[in-house]
Design a protein around this motif. Structure first.
Motif, PDB file in Angstrom:
ATOM      1  N   LYS A   1      10.250  -2.110  -6.646  1.00  0.00           N
ATOM      2  CA  LYS A   1      11.336  -2.516  -7.537  1.00  0.00           C
ATOM      3  C   LYS A   1      10.992  -3.801  -8.266  1.00  0.00           C
ATOM      4  CE  LYS A   1      15.299  -0.234  -5.386  1.00  0.00           C
ATOM      5  NZ  LYS A   1      16.608  -0.422  -4.705  1.00  0.00           N
ATOM      6  N   SER A   2      10.115  -4.599  -7.679  1.00  0.00           N
ATOM      7  CA  SER A   2       9.697  -5.851  -8.318  1.00  0.00           C
ATOM      8  C   SER A   2       8.476  -5.657  -9.217  1.00  0.00           C
ATOM      9  CB  SER A   2       9.423  -6.915  -7.257  1.00  0.00           C
ATOM     10  OG  SER A   2       8.421  -6.476  -6.354  1.00  0.00           O
ATOM     11  N   GLU A   3       8.173  -4.375  -9.552  1.00  0.00           N
ATOM     12  CA  GLU A   3       7.134  -4.035 -10.531  1.00  0.00           C
ATOM     13  C   GLU A   3       5.705  -4.200 -10.021  1.00  0.00           C
ATOM     14  OE1 GLU A   3       8.053  -2.843 -13.827  1.00  0.00           O
ATOM     15  OE2 GLU A   3       9.902  -2.693 -12.691  1.00  0.00           O
ATOM     16  N   LEU A   4       5.500  -4.280  -8.715  1.00  0.00           N
ATOM     17  CA  LEU A   4       4.151  -4.348  -8.163  1.00  0.00           C
ATOM     18  C   LEU A   4       3.646  -2.929  -7.942  1.00  0.00           C
ATOM     19  CD1 LEU A   4       4.638  -7.168  -5.487  1.00  0.00           C
ATOM     20  CD2 LEU A   4       3.503  -7.375  -7.702  1.00  0.00           C
ATOM     21  N   THR A   5       2.469  -2.613  -8.494  1.00  0.00           N
ATOM     22  CA  THR A   5       1.937  -1.261  -8.368  1.00  0.00           C
ATOM     23  C   THR A   5       0.938  -1.163  -7.231  1.00  0.00           C
ATOM     24  OG1 THR A   5       0.186  -1.681  -9.992  1.00  0.00           O
ATOM     25  CG2 THR A   5       2.264  -0.765 -10.819  1.00  0.00           C
ATOM     26  N   ASN A   6       0.757   0.060  -6.768  1.00  0.00           N
ATOM     27  CA  ASN A   6      -0.161   0.349  -5.672  1.00  0.00           C
ATOM     28  C   ASN A   6      -0.738   1.733  -5.916  1.00  0.00           C
ATOM     29  OD1 ASN A   6      -0.225   1.942  -2.811  1.00  0.00           O
ATOM     30  ND2 ASN A   6      -0.939  -0.145  -2.543  1.00  0.00           N
ATOM     31  N   VAL A   7      -2.024   1.904  -5.636  1.00  0.00           N
ATOM     32  CA  VAL A   7      -2.619   3.236  -5.694  1.00  0.00           C
ATOM     33  C   VAL A   7      -3.610   3.352  -4.550  1.00  0.00           C
ATOM     34  CG1 VAL A   7      -4.391   2.551  -7.388  1.00  0.00           C
ATOM     35  CG2 VAL A   7      -3.762   4.965  -7.142  1.00  0.00           C
ATOM     36  N   ALA A   8      -3.582   4.486  -3.859  1.00  0.00           N
ATOM     37  CA  ALA A   8      -4.423   4.656  -2.670  1.00  0.00           C
ATOM     38  C   ALA A   8      -4.870   6.102  -2.539  1.00  0.00           C
ATOM     39  CB  ALA A   8      -3.653   4.231  -1.422  1.00  0.00           C
ATOM     40  N   VAL A   9      -6.066   6.280  -1.972  1.00  0.00           N
ATOM     41  CA  VAL A   9      -6.619   7.617  -1.785  1.00  0.00           C
ATOM     42  C   VAL A   9      -6.030   8.253  -0.528  1.00  0.00           C
ATOM     43  CG1 VAL A   9      -8.644   6.686  -0.566  1.00  0.00           C
ATOM     44  CG2 VAL A   9      -8.763   8.967  -1.601  1.00  0.00           C
ATOM     45  N   PHE A  10      -5.674   9.543  -0.646  1.00  0.00           N
ATOM     46  CA  PHE A  10      -5.145  10.314   0.475  1.00  0.00           C
ATOM     47  C   PHE A  10      -5.840  11.673   0.516  1.00  0.00           C
ATOM     48  CE2 PHE A  10      -1.833   7.210   0.134  1.00  0.00           C
ATOM     49  CZ  PHE A  10      -1.295   7.104   1.407  1.00  0.00           C
TER      50      PHE A  10
ATOM     51  N   THR B   1       2.808   0.522  12.019  1.00  0.00           N
ATOM     52  CA  THR B   1       2.728  -0.670  12.868  1.00  0.00           C
ATOM     53  C   THR B   1       2.184  -1.850  12.072  1.00  0.00           C
ATOM     54  OG1 THR B   1       0.583   0.177  13.636  1.00  0.00           O
ATOM     55  CG2 THR B   1       2.500   0.565  15.048  1.00  0.00           C
ATOM     56  N   VAL B   2       1.497  -1.537  10.958  1.00  0.00           N
ATOM     57  CA  VAL B   2       1.141  -2.556   9.972  1.00  0.00           C
ATOM     58  C   VAL B   2       1.773  -2.128   8.652  1.00  0.00           C
ATOM     59  CG1 VAL B   2      -1.035  -3.115  11.117  1.00  0.00           C
ATOM     60  CG2 VAL B   2      -1.018  -1.379   9.334  1.00  0.00           C
ATOM     61  N   ARG B   3       1.861  -3.036   7.694  1.00  0.00           N
ATOM     62  CA  ARG B   3       2.517  -2.727   6.429  1.00  0.00           C
ATOM     63  C   ARG B   3       1.759  -1.641   5.681  1.00  0.00           C
ATOM     64  NH1 ARG B   3       6.404  -6.329   4.750  1.00  0.00           N
ATOM     65  NH2 ARG B   3       6.949  -4.610   3.375  1.00  0.00           N
ATOM     66  N   ARG B   4       2.482  -0.645   5.224  1.00  0.00           N
ATOM     67  CA  ARG B   4       1.928   0.435   4.414  1.00  0.00           C
ATOM     68  C   ARG B   4       2.605   0.348   3.049  1.00  0.00           C
ATOM     69  NH1 ARG B   4      -2.485   1.727   7.321  1.00  0.00           N
ATOM     70  NH2 ARG B   4      -1.961   2.134   9.504  1.00  0.00           N
ATOM     71  N   HIS B   5       1.902  -0.158   2.056  1.00  0.00           N
ATOM     72  CA  HIS B   5       2.513  -0.416   0.763  1.00  0.00           C
ATOM     73  C   HIS B   5       2.996   0.856   0.085  1.00  0.00           C
ATOM     74  CE1 HIS B   5      -0.380  -4.080   0.935  1.00  0.00           C
ATOM     75  NE2 HIS B   5       0.715  -4.295   1.633  1.00  0.00           N
ATOM     76  N   THR B   6       2.234   1.941   0.233  1.00  0.00           N
ATOM     77  CA  THR B   6       2.660   3.219  -0.339  1.00  0.00           C
ATOM     78  C   THR B   6       3.998   3.638   0.256  1.00  0.00           C
ATOM     79  OG1 THR B   6       0.379   3.945  -0.723  1.00  0.00           O
ATOM     80  CG2 THR B   6       2.064   5.666  -0.579  1.00  0.00           C
ATOM     81  N   PHE B   7       4.099   3.593   1.571  1.00  0.00           N
ATOM     82  CA  PHE B   7       5.338   3.975   2.260  1.00  0.00           C
ATOM     83  C   PHE B   7       6.495   3.074   1.841  1.00  0.00           C
ATOM     84  CE2 PHE B   7       8.198   3.315   5.914  1.00  0.00           C
ATOM     85  CZ  PHE B   7       8.659   4.621   6.102  1.00  0.00           C
ATOM     86  N   ASP B   8       6.263   1.772   1.840  1.00  0.00           N
ATOM     87  CA  ASP B   8       7.330   0.825   1.480  1.00  0.00           C
ATOM     88  C   ASP B   8       7.880   1.120   0.089  1.00  0.00           C
ATOM     89  OD1 ASP B   8       6.916  -0.421   3.897  1.00  0.00           O
ATOM     90  OD2 ASP B   8       5.772  -2.104   3.069  1.00  0.00           O
TER      91      ASP B   8
ATOM     92  N   LYS C   1      -8.232  -2.634   1.956  1.00  0.00           N
ATOM     93  CA  LYS C   1      -6.919  -3.193   2.319  1.00  0.00           C
ATOM     94  C   LYS C   1      -6.645  -4.487   1.550  1.00  0.00           C
ATOM     95  CE  LYS C   1      -6.682  -1.114   6.926  1.00  0.00           C
ATOM     96  NZ  LYS C   1      -7.789  -0.178   6.694  1.00  0.00           N
ATOM     97  N   TYR C   2      -5.979  -4.347   0.414  1.00  0.00           N
ATOM     98  CA  TYR C   2      -5.568  -5.500  -0.377  1.00  0.00           C
ATOM     99  C   TYR C   2      -4.145  -5.916   0.001  1.00  0.00           C
ATOM    100  CZ  TYR C   2      -9.569  -4.921  -3.520  1.00  0.00           C
ATOM    101  OH  TYR C   2     -10.838  -4.849  -4.044  1.00  0.00           O
ATOM    102  N   PRO C   3      -3.780  -7.179  -0.195  1.00  0.00           N
ATOM    103  CA  PRO C   3      -2.397  -7.591   0.043  1.00  0.00           C
ATOM    104  C   PRO C   3      -1.456  -6.938  -0.961  1.00  0.00           C
ATOM    105  CG  PRO C   3      -3.681  -9.394  -0.906  1.00  0.00           C
ATOM    106  CD  PRO C   3      -4.647  -8.305  -0.562  1.00  0.00           C
ATOM    107  N   LYS C   4      -0.169  -6.922  -0.649  1.00  0.00           N
ATOM    108  CA  LYS C   4       0.825  -6.209  -1.454  1.00  0.00           C
ATOM    109  C   LYS C   4       0.865  -6.671  -2.907  1.00  0.00           C
ATOM    110  CE  LYS C   4       5.730  -4.848  -1.434  1.00  0.00           C
ATOM    111  NZ  LYS C   4       5.516  -3.401  -1.324  1.00  0.00           N
TER     112      LYS C   4
END
Length: 203
Positions: free
Chosen positions: A37-46, A67-74, A101-104
């Motif tokens: 919602k704050s306009e931060l994008t994320n892209v990850a291979v699945f 158990t650790v932050r998952r940016h895609t899930f969030d 693993k980059y920060p959010k």
């Protein structure tokens, strides 16, 4: 070679994950892109995208434990939208780098040559270089108690495919698209030949 269940448990960690991730066979190679919602994008291979039905059109994919932050899930839970983009031969290396693993607050789009593309006011970005891309609306998350992973189910709301890839019967020619597949965790291949058979009925 024969591995008992106990043998598998005793294997070196890297050997074990390579072994178990390889034996399921070739898997689809996709980039899942999201935006907070704050306009931060994320892209990850699945490599776990699976068809769950055509009417309505539903795809699912599996996320490792949170158990650790998952940016895609969030981002999916926060906004309800994401995109699934096929990886093709030309973008394999950049696509694979999104597993780092980059920060959010660091977008993988900025760390690769992959480009964000926005279509028809859809909230999440598509991957411009992908020839087959889907806008997804989050439907349901299912907690898998056996190992703590999460199955995410989503509905295809928008489908974009290069015109030359669709045959008259609706079949999408993934070989013509040079769509990649994944063997294990880090080995990519591009199928080059297939045999298309007819719909089968009892003899």
């Amino acid at each position: 070679m024969h591995f008992s269940r106990n043998d598998i448990d005793q294997l070196d960690h890297i050997y074990k994950i390579n072994l178990i991730n390889s034996i399921s066979g070739y898997k689809p190679a996709n980039l899942i892109a999201t935006k907070s919602k704050s306009e931060l994008t994320n892209v990850a291979v699945f490599s776990s995208v699976v068809h769950y039905g055509s009417a309505p059109p539903i795809l699912g994919f599996v996320l490792r434990p949170t158990t650790v932050r998952r940016h895609t899930f969030d981002n999916i839970i926060e906004t309800g939208y994401y995109t699934i983009n096929h990886i093709n031969e030309a973008i394999v290396e950049d696509a694979h780098h999104t597993s780092a693993k980059y920060p959010k607050d660091v977008s993988e789009f900025d760390k690769t040559k992959l480009d964000e593309e926005y279509k028809n006011n859809f909230h999440a970005p598509f991957v411009k270089q992908s020839l087959i891309k889907m806008g997804m609306k989050f439907l349901q998350k299912i907690n898998i108690e056996a190992n703590g992973t999460i199955l995410i189910l989503g509905e295809i709301t928008d489908l974009y495919i290069n015109d030359s890839l669709i045959e008259n019967d609706g079949f999408v020619d993934l070989m013509k698209a040079k769509t990649a597949v994944i063997n294990g965790l880090d080995t990519y291949a591009t199928p080059t030949k297939s045999k298309k058979l007819t719909y089968q009925r009892p003899k």
